[in-house]
Design a protein around this motif. Structure first.
Motif: not given
Ligand SMILES: Nc1nc2c(ncn2[C@@H]2O[C@H](COP(=O)(O)OP(=O)(O)OP(=O)(O)O)[C@@H](O)[C@H]2O)c(=O)[nH]1
Ligand SMILES: [Mg+2]
Lengths: 341, 211
Positions: A225, A279-281, A284, A288, B55, B57, B59, B74, B89
Protein backbone atom coordinates in the motif's frame (compact mmCIF):
# COMPACT_ATOMS: atom_id res chain seq x y z
CA UNK A 1 17.72 29.09 -7.76
CA UNK A 2 17.88 31.87 -5.20
CA UNK A 3 14.38 33.10 -5.90
CA UNK A 4 12.79 29.77 -5.07
CA UNK A 5 12.50 30.42 -1.37
CA UNK A 6 10.07 33.22 -1.99
CA UNK A 7 8.08 31.86 -4.89
CA UNK A 8 4.83 29.89 -5.05
CA UNK A 9 6.50 27.62 -7.58
CA UNK A 10 9.92 26.11 -7.28
CA UNK A 11 12.68 26.27 -9.88
CA UNK A 12 11.38 23.09 -11.52
CA UNK A 13 7.92 24.53 -12.05
CA UNK A 14 6.15 22.66 -9.27
CA UNK A 15 3.57 24.65 -7.37
CA UNK A 16 4.28 24.40 -3.68
CA UNK A 17 1.48 22.94 -1.59
CA UNK A 18 -0.68 25.33 0.43
CA UNK A 19 0.75 24.08 3.68
CA UNK A 20 4.34 24.38 2.47
CA UNK A 21 6.62 25.18 5.35
CA UNK A 22 8.43 28.28 4.03
CA UNK A 23 10.10 28.98 7.34
CA UNK A 24 11.66 25.56 7.60
CA UNK A 25 12.57 25.67 3.91
CA UNK A 26 14.32 29.02 4.19
CA UNK A 27 16.25 27.83 7.17
CA UNK A 28 17.44 24.86 5.18
CA UNK A 29 18.07 26.76 1.94
CA UNK A 30 20.20 29.43 3.57
CA UNK A 31 22.67 26.72 4.50
CA UNK A 32 22.18 24.54 1.45
CA UNK A 33 22.75 27.29 -1.12
CA UNK A 34 26.19 27.96 0.33
CA UNK A 35 26.96 24.28 0.20
CA UNK A 36 25.83 24.12 -3.42
CA UNK A 37 28.07 26.99 -4.46
CA UNK A 38 30.95 25.39 -2.68
CA UNK A 39 30.30 21.99 -4.27
CA UNK A 40 29.82 23.46 -7.73
CA UNK A 41 33.37 24.72 -7.72
CA UNK A 42 34.63 21.36 -6.52
CA UNK A 43 32.64 19.60 -9.24
CA UNK A 44 34.13 21.78 -11.93
CA UNK A 45 37.60 20.90 -10.70
CA UNK A 46 36.72 17.21 -10.49
CA UNK A 47 35.44 17.16 -14.04
CA UNK A 48 38.57 18.86 -15.28
CA UNK A 49 40.58 15.96 -13.89
CA UNK A 50 38.09 13.23 -14.74
CA UNK A 51 36.35 14.43 -17.87
CA UNK A 52 35.37 10.86 -18.83
CA UNK A 53 33.67 10.53 -15.45
CA UNK A 54 35.39 7.22 -14.77
CA UNK A 55 33.84 5.47 -11.83
CA UNK A 56 35.93 5.77 -8.71
CA UNK A 57 35.55 6.34 -5.00
CA UNK A 58 35.94 10.07 -5.36
CA UNK A 59 33.26 10.43 -8.00
CA UNK A 60 30.92 8.24 -5.97
CA UNK A 61 31.44 10.43 -2.94
CA UNK A 62 30.77 13.51 -5.03
CA UNK A 63 27.58 12.04 -6.43
CA UNK A 64 26.39 11.30 -2.92
CA UNK A 65 26.93 14.90 -1.93
CA UNK A 66 24.76 16.00 -4.83
CA UNK A 67 25.23 16.89 -8.49
CA UNK A 68 24.79 20.58 -9.30
CA UNK A 69 21.70 21.16 -11.38
CA UNK A 70 23.61 22.46 -14.39
CA UNK A 71 25.71 19.30 -14.51
CA UNK A 72 23.00 16.85 -13.58
CA UNK A 73 21.88 15.70 -17.02
CA UNK A 74 25.47 15.30 -18.15
CA UNK A 75 26.56 13.35 -15.08
CA UNK A 76 23.48 11.10 -15.05
CA UNK A 77 24.11 10.28 -18.68
CA UNK A 78 27.77 9.50 -18.11
CA UNK A 79 27.62 7.44 -14.96
CA UNK A 80 24.54 5.40 -15.77
CA UNK A 81 25.75 3.67 -18.91
CA UNK A 82 23.72 5.56 -21.49
CA UNK A 83 26.78 5.68 -23.72
CA UNK A 84 27.02 1.89 -23.79
CA UNK A 85 23.38 1.64 -24.83
CA UNK A 86 23.89 4.24 -27.53
CA UNK A 87 26.95 2.42 -28.82
CA UNK A 88 24.94 -0.77 -29.02
CA UNK A 89 21.84 0.62 -30.69
CA UNK A 90 23.27 3.52 -32.64
CA UNK A 91 22.72 7.21 -32.06
CA UNK A 92 19.78 7.42 -34.48
CA UNK A 93 17.66 5.01 -32.56
CA UNK A 94 15.41 7.64 -31.06
CA UNK A 95 14.46 9.03 -34.44
CA UNK A 96 13.79 5.55 -35.76
CA UNK A 97 11.59 4.72 -32.79
CA UNK A 98 9.54 7.86 -33.32
CA UNK A 99 8.53 6.51 -36.71
CA UNK A 100 7.74 3.00 -35.51
CA UNK A 101 4.02 2.37 -35.03
CA UNK A 102 2.82 1.20 -31.62
CA UNK A 103 -0.11 -0.78 -30.31
CA UNK A 104 -3.27 1.31 -30.23
CA UNK A 105 -4.18 0.47 -26.62
CA UNK A 106 -0.80 1.68 -25.47
CA UNK A 107 -1.12 4.84 -27.48
CA UNK A 108 -4.53 5.50 -25.95
CA UNK A 109 -3.39 5.08 -22.40
CA UNK A 110 -0.38 7.34 -22.99
CA UNK A 111 -2.75 9.90 -24.50
CA UNK A 112 -4.86 9.81 -21.34
CA UNK A 113 -1.89 9.89 -18.98
CA UNK A 114 0.11 12.76 -20.49
CA UNK A 115 -2.33 15.50 -19.42
CA UNK A 116 -2.50 13.81 -16.00
CA UNK A 117 1.27 14.08 -15.51
CA UNK A 118 2.26 16.80 -13.05
CA UNK A 119 -0.88 18.80 -13.90
CA UNK A 120 0.16 21.39 -11.31
CA UNK A 121 3.57 21.98 -12.83
CA UNK A 122 3.72 25.21 -14.81
CA UNK A 123 5.84 23.53 -17.51
CA UNK A 124 3.21 20.84 -18.08
CA UNK A 125 0.21 22.97 -18.78
CA UNK A 126 -2.41 21.64 -21.20
CA UNK A 127 -1.06 21.54 -24.74
CA UNK A 128 2.33 22.76 -23.63
CA UNK A 129 5.37 21.83 -25.67
CA UNK A 130 6.49 19.60 -22.80
CA UNK A 131 3.28 17.58 -22.96
CA UNK A 132 3.83 16.91 -26.64
CA UNK A 133 7.45 15.98 -26.02
CA UNK A 134 6.50 13.69 -23.17
CA UNK A 135 3.97 11.97 -25.43
CA UNK A 136 6.63 11.36 -28.07
CA UNK A 137 9.15 10.04 -25.56
CA UNK A 138 6.69 7.58 -24.05
CA UNK A 139 5.56 6.37 -27.47
CA UNK A 140 9.13 5.99 -28.68
CA UNK A 141 9.99 4.08 -25.55
CA UNK A 142 7.01 1.76 -26.03
CA UNK A 143 8.08 1.17 -29.63
CA UNK A 144 11.61 0.41 -28.62
CA UNK A 145 10.74 -1.85 -25.71
CA UNK A 146 7.59 -3.81 -26.56
CA UNK A 147 8.18 -6.09 -23.57
CA UNK A 148 7.38 -3.16 -21.32
CA UNK A 149 5.37 -1.00 -23.68
CA UNK A 150 3.95 1.53 -21.30
CA UNK A 151 3.48 1.19 -17.56
CA UNK A 152 1.66 3.86 -15.60
CA UNK A 153 4.25 5.63 -13.49
CA UNK A 154 6.74 5.93 -16.33
CA UNK A 155 4.99 9.18 -17.22
CA UNK A 156 6.16 10.72 -13.94
CA UNK A 157 9.69 9.45 -14.39
CA UNK A 158 9.98 10.61 -17.99
CA UNK A 159 8.32 13.90 -17.07
CA UNK A 160 10.84 14.64 -14.35
CA UNK A 161 13.73 13.56 -16.57
CA UNK A 162 12.47 16.03 -19.14
CA UNK A 163 12.28 18.86 -16.62
CA UNK A 164 15.90 18.24 -15.66
CA UNK A 165 17.52 17.41 -18.99
CA UNK A 166 15.34 19.75 -21.06
CA UNK A 167 16.34 17.47 -23.90
CA UNK A 168 14.03 14.97 -25.57
CA UNK A 169 16.65 12.47 -26.65
CA UNK A 170 18.59 12.49 -23.39
CA UNK A 171 15.36 11.86 -21.63
CA UNK A 172 14.60 8.86 -23.83
CA UNK A 173 17.99 7.29 -23.18
CA UNK A 174 17.90 7.90 -19.44
CA UNK A 175 14.45 6.36 -19.31
CA UNK A 176 15.77 3.31 -21.13
CA UNK A 177 18.75 2.97 -18.86
CA UNK A 178 16.55 3.12 -15.79
CA UNK A 179 13.98 0.64 -17.01
CA UNK A 180 16.30 -1.74 -18.79
CA UNK A 181 19.49 -1.66 -16.73
CA UNK A 182 18.99 -0.13 -13.33
CA UNK A 183 15.65 -1.50 -12.20
CA UNK A 184 14.94 -5.22 -12.46
CA UNK A 185 11.70 -5.86 -14.31
CA UNK A 186 9.60 -3.26 -12.44
CA UNK A 187 7.46 -2.12 -15.35
CA UNK A 188 6.94 -5.35 -17.28
CA UNK A 189 3.51 -6.81 -17.98
CA UNK A 190 3.51 -8.79 -14.73
CA UNK A 191 5.45 -6.25 -12.66
CA UNK A 192 7.26 -9.16 -11.03
CA UNK A 193 10.32 -7.11 -10.21
CA UNK A 194 8.47 -4.56 -8.18
CA UNK A 195 6.40 -7.16 -6.34
CA UNK A 196 9.60 -8.96 -5.43
CA UNK A 197 11.34 -5.76 -4.33
CA UNK A 198 8.45 -4.73 -2.11
CA UNK A 199 8.72 -8.09 -0.38
CA UNK A 200 12.50 -7.71 -0.16
CA UNK A 201 11.96 -4.31 1.41
CA UNK A 202 9.50 -5.77 3.86
CA UNK A 203 12.11 -8.37 4.90
CA UNK A 204 14.78 -5.74 5.31
CA UNK A 205 12.46 -3.77 7.59
CA UNK A 206 11.75 -6.93 9.53
CA UNK A 207 15.45 -7.51 9.98
CA UNK A 208 16.39 -3.96 10.88
CA UNK A 209 13.26 -2.64 12.59
CA UNK A 210 11.29 -5.69 13.73
CA UNK A 211 8.88 -3.62 15.86
CA UNK A 212 7.74 -1.65 12.82
CA UNK A 213 7.32 -4.81 10.84
CA UNK A 214 5.27 -6.35 13.65
CA UNK A 215 3.16 -3.22 13.93
CA UNK A 216 2.38 -3.23 10.21
CA UNK A 217 1.28 -6.84 10.57
CA UNK A 218 -0.85 -6.13 13.60
CA UNK A 219 -2.67 -3.34 11.80
CA UNK A 220 -3.04 -5.45 8.68
CA UNK A 221 -1.19 -2.97 6.52
CA UNK A 222 0.61 -4.50 3.54
CA UNK A 223 3.82 -2.77 2.49
CA UNK A 224 2.42 -2.75 -1.02
CA UNK A 225 0.00 0.00 0.00
CA UNK A 226 2.84 2.36 0.80
CA UNK A 227 5.81 1.16 -1.14
CA UNK A 228 4.39 0.51 -4.62
CA UNK A 229 4.46 4.18 -5.44
CA UNK A 230 7.90 4.60 -3.87
CA UNK A 231 9.38 1.91 -6.09
CA UNK A 232 7.42 2.59 -9.28
CA UNK A 233 7.85 6.36 -9.25
CA UNK A 234 11.29 6.25 -7.67
CA UNK A 235 10.05 8.75 -5.10
CA UNK A 236 9.02 11.36 -7.64
CA UNK A 237 5.57 12.58 -6.56
CA UNK A 238 6.49 11.31 -3.09
CA UNK A 239 9.52 13.10 -1.62
CA UNK A 240 10.19 16.84 -1.99
CA UNK A 241 11.63 17.50 -5.43
CA UNK A 242 15.19 18.38 -4.43
CA UNK A 243 15.38 15.24 -2.31
CA UNK A 244 14.03 13.12 -5.15
CA UNK A 245 16.75 14.46 -7.42
CA UNK A 246 19.42 13.74 -4.86
CA UNK A 247 18.08 10.19 -4.61
CA UNK A 248 18.21 9.90 -8.39
CA UNK A 249 21.83 11.11 -8.39
CA UNK A 250 22.71 8.08 -6.28
CA UNK A 251 20.34 5.79 -8.16
CA UNK A 252 22.02 6.48 -11.50
CA UNK A 253 25.44 5.87 -10.01
CA UNK A 254 24.84 3.08 -7.53
CA UNK A 255 21.80 1.25 -8.80
CA UNK A 256 18.49 0.07 -7.42
CA UNK A 257 19.65 -0.70 -3.88
CA UNK A 258 19.49 3.02 -3.18
CA UNK A 259 15.69 2.82 -3.17
CA UNK A 260 15.77 0.44 -0.22
CA UNK A 261 18.00 2.82 1.70
CA UNK A 262 15.57 5.67 1.22
CA UNK A 263 12.67 3.60 2.47
CA UNK A 264 14.64 2.27 5.43
CA UNK A 265 15.76 5.77 6.35
CA UNK A 266 12.16 6.97 6.44
CA UNK A 267 11.13 4.03 8.59
CA UNK A 268 14.07 4.53 10.92
CA UNK A 269 13.60 8.25 11.39
CA UNK A 270 9.85 8.09 11.94
CA UNK A 271 9.76 4.78 13.76
CA UNK A 272 8.30 6.22 16.95
CA UNK A 273 5.48 7.97 15.13
CA UNK A 274 4.66 4.95 13.02
CA UNK A 275 4.48 2.79 16.13
CA UNK A 276 2.11 5.26 17.77
CA UNK A 277 -0.50 4.87 15.03
CA UNK A 278 -3.36 2.84 16.35
CA UNK A 279 -5.15 1.88 13.19
CA UNK A 280 -4.51 1.43 9.52
CA UNK A 281 -6.04 4.80 8.65
CA UNK A 282 -3.69 6.77 10.87
CA UNK A 283 -0.77 4.67 9.72
CA UNK A 284 -1.57 5.37 6.06
CA UNK A 285 -1.92 9.06 6.92
CA UNK A 286 1.39 9.00 8.75
CA UNK A 287 3.21 7.50 5.77
CA UNK A 288 1.71 10.18 3.56
CA UNK A 289 2.81 13.01 5.81
CA UNK A 290 6.31 11.98 6.86
CA UNK A 291 7.70 12.20 3.32
CA UNK A 292 7.03 15.95 3.28
CA UNK A 293 8.41 16.73 6.74
CA UNK A 294 11.48 18.91 7.43
CA UNK A 295 13.75 15.88 7.74
CA UNK A 296 13.31 14.60 4.16
CA UNK A 297 12.99 18.18 2.94
CA UNK A 298 16.48 18.82 4.19
CA UNK A 299 17.87 16.64 1.43
CA UNK A 300 21.46 17.14 2.43
CA UNK A 301 21.10 15.67 5.89
CA UNK A 302 18.63 13.07 4.66
CA UNK A 303 20.95 11.67 2.00
CA UNK A 304 23.95 11.77 4.30
CA UNK A 305 22.14 9.89 7.05
CA UNK A 306 20.72 7.34 4.70
CA UNK A 307 24.29 6.23 3.98
CA UNK A 308 25.57 6.44 7.55
CA UNK A 309 22.65 5.31 9.67
CA UNK A 310 21.23 2.29 7.95
CA UNK A 311 24.30 0.09 8.07
CA UNK A 312 25.67 -1.89 5.20
CA UNK A 313 23.37 -2.93 2.41
CA UNK A 314 25.49 -4.68 -0.17
CA UNK A 315 24.07 -5.49 -3.58
CA UNK A 316 24.84 -9.15 -2.87
CA UNK A 317 22.42 -9.14 0.07
CA UNK A 318 19.70 -7.52 -2.03
CA UNK A 319 20.25 -10.00 -4.82
CA UNK A 320 20.15 -12.96 -2.43
CA UNK A 321 16.86 -11.74 -1.02
CA UNK A 322 15.50 -11.18 -4.53
CA UNK A 323 16.38 -14.73 -5.50
CA UNK A 324 14.88 -16.10 -2.32
CA UNK A 325 11.60 -14.22 -2.74
CA UNK A 326 11.34 -15.12 -6.44
CA UNK A 327 11.89 -18.78 -5.65
CA UNK A 328 9.17 -18.70 -2.98
CA UNK A 329 6.80 -17.01 -5.38
CA UNK A 330 7.47 -19.63 -8.04
CA UNK A 331 6.87 -22.39 -5.52
CA UNK A 332 3.62 -20.74 -4.42
CA UNK A 333 2.46 -20.43 -7.98
CA UNK A 334 3.09 -24.08 -8.71
CA UNK A 335 1.34 -25.34 -5.57
CA UNK A 336 -1.57 -23.10 -6.44
CA UNK A 337 -1.67 -24.55 -9.93
CA UNK A 338 -1.48 -28.11 -8.60
CA UNK A 339 -4.23 -27.46 -6.13
CA UNK A 340 -6.45 -26.13 -8.86
CA UNK A 341 -5.56 -29.28 -10.78
CA UNK B 1 -23.11 22.06 -6.78
CA UNK B 2 -20.92 19.81 -4.78
CA UNK B 3 -23.14 17.31 -3.15
CA UNK B 4 -21.18 16.72 0.02
CA UNK B 5 -21.08 13.27 1.51
CA UNK B 6 -23.85 12.51 3.94
CA UNK B 7 -23.35 15.03 6.71
CA UNK B 8 -21.04 14.37 9.61
CA UNK B 9 -22.76 13.56 12.84
CA UNK B 10 -25.30 16.29 13.52
CA UNK B 11 -24.54 18.44 16.53
CA UNK B 12 -25.59 17.13 19.84
CA UNK B 13 -26.31 13.62 18.75
CA UNK B 14 -24.79 11.06 21.03
CA UNK B 15 -22.34 8.76 19.37
CA UNK B 16 -24.15 5.58 18.44
CA UNK B 17 -22.84 2.39 17.03
CA UNK B 18 -19.78 2.61 14.79
CA UNK B 19 -19.25 0.13 11.99
CA UNK B 20 -16.05 -0.07 10.05
CA UNK B 21 -15.74 -1.64 6.63
CA UNK B 22 -12.98 -2.11 4.12
CA UNK B 23 -14.05 -1.11 0.63
CA UNK B 24 -11.95 -1.54 -2.51
CA UNK B 25 -12.37 0.21 -5.87
CA UNK B 26 -11.51 -1.74 -8.99
CA UNK B 27 -11.82 -1.06 -12.69
CA UNK B 28 -9.92 -0.08 -15.83
CA UNK B 29 -7.61 2.91 -15.81
CA UNK B 30 -9.21 6.35 -16.10
CA UNK B 31 -12.79 5.21 -15.59
CA UNK B 32 -12.90 7.55 -12.60
CA UNK B 33 -12.22 5.47 -9.49
CA UNK B 34 -10.09 8.11 -7.80
CA UNK B 35 -12.49 10.83 -8.89
CA UNK B 36 -15.41 9.01 -7.26
CA UNK B 37 -13.42 8.72 -4.04
CA UNK B 38 -12.32 12.35 -4.17
CA UNK B 39 -15.92 13.44 -4.68
CA UNK B 40 -17.16 11.22 -1.87
CA UNK B 41 -14.43 12.10 0.62
CA UNK B 42 -13.65 15.74 -0.18
CA UNK B 43 -16.51 16.89 -2.39
CA UNK B 44 -14.02 17.85 -5.12
CA UNK B 45 -13.39 17.02 -8.77
CA UNK B 46 -10.18 17.44 -10.76
CA UNK B 47 -10.25 17.63 -14.53
CA UNK B 48 -6.73 16.18 -14.57
CA UNK B 49 -6.85 13.63 -11.80
CA UNK B 50 -3.42 12.00 -11.53
CA UNK B 51 -3.32 8.30 -12.31
CA UNK B 52 -3.10 6.17 -9.21
CA UNK B 53 0.11 4.22 -8.80
CA UNK B 54 -0.33 1.11 -6.68
CA UNK B 55 -3.11 2.13 -4.36
CA UNK B 56 -4.34 5.04 -2.30
CA UNK B 57 -6.02 4.88 1.06
CA UNK B 58 -8.72 7.19 2.39
CA UNK B 59 -11.50 7.07 4.93
CA UNK B 60 -14.96 8.55 5.09
CA UNK B 61 -17.81 8.10 7.52
CA UNK B 62 -21.49 8.29 6.70
CA UNK B 63 -24.46 8.09 9.00
CA UNK B 64 -27.39 5.77 8.60
CA UNK B 65 -29.97 6.46 11.26
CA UNK B 66 -28.04 5.90 14.49
CA UNK B 67 -25.17 4.01 12.94
CA UNK B 68 -21.91 5.60 11.83
CA UNK B 69 -20.48 3.64 8.96
CA UNK B 70 -16.78 4.22 8.51
CA UNK B 71 -15.36 3.19 5.16
CA UNK B 72 -11.68 2.36 4.80
CA UNK B 73 -11.36 3.01 1.09
CA UNK B 74 -8.67 1.34 -0.98
CA UNK B 75 -8.47 3.00 -4.37
CA UNK B 76 -6.40 0.94 -6.80
CA UNK B 77 -4.48 1.45 -10.03
CA UNK B 78 -6.42 0.44 -13.12
CA UNK B 79 -3.88 -0.51 -15.75
CA UNK B 80 -4.07 -4.21 -16.60
CA UNK B 81 -0.53 -4.95 -15.45
CA UNK B 82 -1.24 -3.70 -11.94
CA UNK B 83 -3.67 -6.60 -11.73
CA UNK B 84 -1.07 -8.81 -10.06
CA UNK B 85 -1.02 -6.43 -7.10
CA UNK B 86 -4.80 -6.37 -6.72
CA UNK B 87 -5.26 -9.43 -4.46
CA UNK B 88 -3.08 -7.71 -1.85
CA UNK B 89 -5.53 -4.82 -1.88
CA UNK B 90 -8.87 -6.59 -1.95
CA UNK B 91 -7.87 -9.18 0.63
CA UNK B 92 -10.34 -8.94 3.48
CA UNK B 93 -12.51 -6.30 1.81
CA UNK B 94 -16.16 -6.41 2.84
CA UNK B 95 -17.29 -4.26 -0.05
CA UNK B 96 -16.15 -3.38 -3.54
CA UNK B 97 -17.13 -0.84 -6.15
CA UNK B 98 -16.32 -2.04 -9.63
CA UNK B 99 -16.25 0.96 -11.93
CA UNK B 100 -16.57 1.29 -15.69
CA UNK B 101 -16.96 4.26 -18.01
CA UNK B 102 -20.35 4.38 -19.75
CA UNK B 103 -18.72 5.82 -22.88
CA UNK B 104 -16.34 2.88 -23.26
CA UNK B 105 -17.58 -0.68 -23.82
CA UNK B 106 -14.17 -2.24 -23.14
CA UNK B 107 -14.19 -0.89 -19.61
CA UNK B 108 -17.52 -2.64 -19.02
CA UNK B 109 -16.05 -5.95 -20.16
CA UNK B 110 -13.14 -5.38 -17.82
CA UNK B 111 -15.57 -4.64 -15.00
CA UNK B 112 -17.26 -8.00 -15.56
CA UNK B 113 -13.90 -9.72 -15.19
CA UNK B 114 -13.33 -7.95 -11.90
CA UNK B 115 -16.72 -9.07 -10.65
CA UNK B 116 -15.92 -12.65 -11.60
CA UNK B 117 -12.57 -12.49 -9.87
CA UNK B 118 -14.06 -11.00 -6.70
CA UNK B 119 -16.81 -13.60 -6.59
CA UNK B 120 -14.24 -16.35 -6.95
CA UNK B 121 -11.41 -15.07 -4.80
CA UNK B 122 -12.41 -12.29 -2.44
CA UNK B 123 -14.11 -12.54 0.94
CA UNK B 124 -17.22 -14.70 0.56
CA UNK B 125 -20.32 -12.55 0.89
CA UNK B 126 -18.49 -9.40 -0.20
CA UNK B 127 -20.96 -6.67 -1.19
CA UNK B 128 -20.25 -5.62 -4.74
CA UNK B 129 -21.56 -2.50 -6.42
CA UNK B 130 -21.22 -1.80 -10.11
CA UNK B 131 -20.78 1.87 -11.02
CA UNK B 132 -21.25 3.12 -14.57
CA UNK B 133 -19.35 6.38 -14.23
CA UNK B 134 -19.21 9.56 -16.36
CA UNK B 135 -22.98 9.77 -16.54
CA UNK B 136 -22.56 13.44 -17.49
CA UNK B 137 -21.22 12.21 -20.84
CA UNK B 138 -24.57 10.59 -21.58
CA UNK B 139 -24.53 11.78 -25.20
CA UNK B 140 -21.40 9.74 -25.82
CA UNK B 141 -22.74 6.66 -24.10
CA UNK B 142 -21.81 3.24 -25.49
CA UNK B 143 -22.91 0.98 -22.64
CA UNK B 144 -26.70 0.92 -22.33
CA UNK B 145 -28.26 1.13 -18.89
CA UNK B 146 -30.45 -1.90 -19.54
CA UNK B 147 -27.50 -4.05 -20.34
CA UNK B 148 -25.66 -3.21 -17.12
CA UNK B 149 -28.82 -3.35 -15.07
CA UNK B 150 -29.58 -6.86 -16.26
CA UNK B 151 -26.01 -7.97 -15.74
CA UNK B 152 -25.98 -6.52 -12.21
CA UNK B 153 -29.30 -8.14 -11.36
CA UNK B 154 -28.18 -11.55 -12.60
CA UNK B 155 -25.01 -11.34 -10.56
CA UNK B 156 -26.52 -9.94 -7.39
CA UNK B 157 -24.74 -6.60 -7.58
CA UNK B 158 -25.86 -3.16 -6.58
CA UNK B 159 -25.90 -0.93 -9.63
CA UNK B 160 -25.89 2.80 -10.23
CA UNK B 161 -24.79 5.16 -12.92
CA UNK B 162 -22.68 7.90 -11.41
CA UNK B 163 -20.81 11.04 -12.25
CA UNK B 164 -17.85 12.12 -10.20
CA UNK B 165 -17.98 15.36 -12.14
CA UNK B 166 -21.54 16.38 -11.28
CA UNK B 167 -21.59 14.20 -8.15
CA UNK B 168 -24.70 12.36 -9.36
CA UNK B 169 -25.27 9.20 -7.33
CA UNK B 170 -21.85 9.31 -5.72
CA UNK B 171 -22.92 9.49 -2.11
CA UNK B 172 -25.90 7.32 -3.00
CA UNK B 173 -23.81 4.39 -4.13
CA UNK B 174 -21.74 4.41 -0.95
CA UNK B 175 -24.92 4.70 1.05
CA UNK B 176 -26.52 1.79 -0.75
CA UNK B 177 -23.48 -0.30 0.08
CA UNK B 178 -23.58 0.78 3.71
CA UNK B 179 -27.21 -0.27 3.88
CA UNK B 180 -26.50 -3.68 2.48
CA UNK B 181 -23.55 -4.45 4.75
CA UNK B 182 -24.31 -6.47 7.87
CA UNK B 183 -24.36 -4.26 10.94
CA UNK B 184 -25.53 -6.64 13.59
CA UNK B 185 -23.81 -6.44 16.95
CA UNK B 186 -20.90 -8.79 17.36
CA UNK B 187 -18.81 -9.33 20.42
CA UNK B 188 -15.54 -7.84 19.52
CA UNK B 189 -12.62 -9.34 21.33
CA UNK B 190 -9.92 -7.72 19.26
CA UNK B 191 -10.31 -4.44 21.13
CA UNK B 192 -10.12 -0.99 19.55
CA UNK B 193 -12.97 -1.90 17.24
CA UNK B 194 -10.67 -3.80 14.97
CA UNK B 195 -12.20 -6.02 12.34
CA UNK B 196 -12.80 -9.64 13.12
CA UNK B 197 -12.68 -10.85 9.56
CA UNK B 198 -9.84 -11.82 7.32
CA UNK B 199 -7.39 -13.24 9.83
CA UNK B 200 -7.36 -16.26 7.56
CA UNK B 201 -7.19 -14.23 4.39
CA UNK B 202 -10.14 -14.65 2.12
CA UNK B 203 -11.20 -17.99 3.53
CA UNK B 204 -13.39 -16.73 6.28
CA UNK B 205 -16.69 -15.37 5.27
CA UNK B 206 -17.94 -11.86 5.74
CA UNK B 207 -18.79 -10.81 9.22
CA UNK B 208 -19.80 -7.48 10.54
CA UNK B 209 -17.46 -5.30 12.44
CA UNK B 210 -19.35 -3.01 14.73
CA UNK B 211 -18.63 -1.93 18.22
N1 LIG C 1 -16.72 13.82 -17.58
C1 LIG C 1 -16.30 13.09 -16.56
N2 LIG C 1 -14.99 12.87 -16.37
C2 LIG C 1 -14.60 12.13 -15.31
C3 LIG C 1 -15.54 11.60 -14.39
N3 LIG C 1 -14.84 10.91 -13.45
C4 LIG C 1 -13.55 11.03 -13.78
N4 LIG C 1 -13.39 11.77 -14.88
C5 LIG C 1 -12.12 12.12 -15.55
O1 LIG C 1 -11.53 10.93 -16.03
C6 LIG C 1 -10.12 10.94 -15.85
C7 LIG C 1 -9.69 9.75 -15.04
O2 LIG C 1 -10.21 9.82 -13.75
P1 LIG C 1 -9.53 9.06 -12.52
O3 LIG C 1 -10.40 9.29 -11.35
O4 LIG C 1 -8.11 9.41 -12.41
O5 LIG C 1 -9.64 7.56 -13.02
P2 LIG C 1 -9.07 6.25 -12.28
O6 LIG C 1 -10.06 5.18 -12.54
O7 LIG C 1 -8.75 6.55 -10.87
O8 LIG C 1 -7.74 5.97 -13.11
P3 LIG C 1 -6.41 5.17 -12.65
O9 LIG C 1 -5.96 5.74 -11.36
O10 LIG C 1 -5.43 5.38 -13.75
O11 LIG C 1 -6.80 3.74 -12.55
C8 LIG C 1 -9.80 12.27 -15.17
O12 LIG C 1 -9.37 13.17 -16.14
C9 LIG C 1 -11.10 12.72 -14.57
O13 LIG C 1 -11.22 14.11 -14.51
C10 LIG C 1 -16.93 11.85 -14.62
O14 LIG C 1 -17.81 11.43 -13.88
N5 LIG C 1 -17.25 12.61 -15.71
MG1 LIG D 1 -7.02 6.45 -9.83
Amino acid sequence: MTTSTFSKTDEYGFVRPDDFDYVEYEKFMSVYLNLLTNYSMKWVRLLLNNSQMKRNAKLKKFVRTGIPLVLRARVWTSVSGVQKLKDRYGPDMYKQMLRKPINEDIRNIITVDVPRTYPDNIFFHPNSENQKTLFRILCAFAACNPEVGYCQGLNYIAGLLLLITKNEESCFWLLRVLVENILPDYYSKTMDGVIVDIEVFSRLVKKKFPEVSQHMNDLDMPWALVATKWFICLFSEVLPIETTLRVWDCLFYEGSKVIFRVGLMLVKHYKKELLECEDIASLAECFKSIVQRPFPLNCHIFIKQMFTEIGSLPMSLINDLRRQVSAERDADKSTYKNRKG
Amino acid sequence: MANRAVPQRPNGQTPGKICQFKLVLLGESSVGKSSLVLRFVKGQFHEYQESTIGAAFLTQTIHLNDVAVKFEIWDTAGQERYHSLAPMYYRGAQAAIVVYDITNQDTFERAKNWVKELQRQATPGIVIALAGNKLDLNTMRSVQTDESQTYAYENGLLFMETSAKTSANVTEIFKAIAEKLPKNETTNTAGQGRRLVESEGANKSLSSCCK
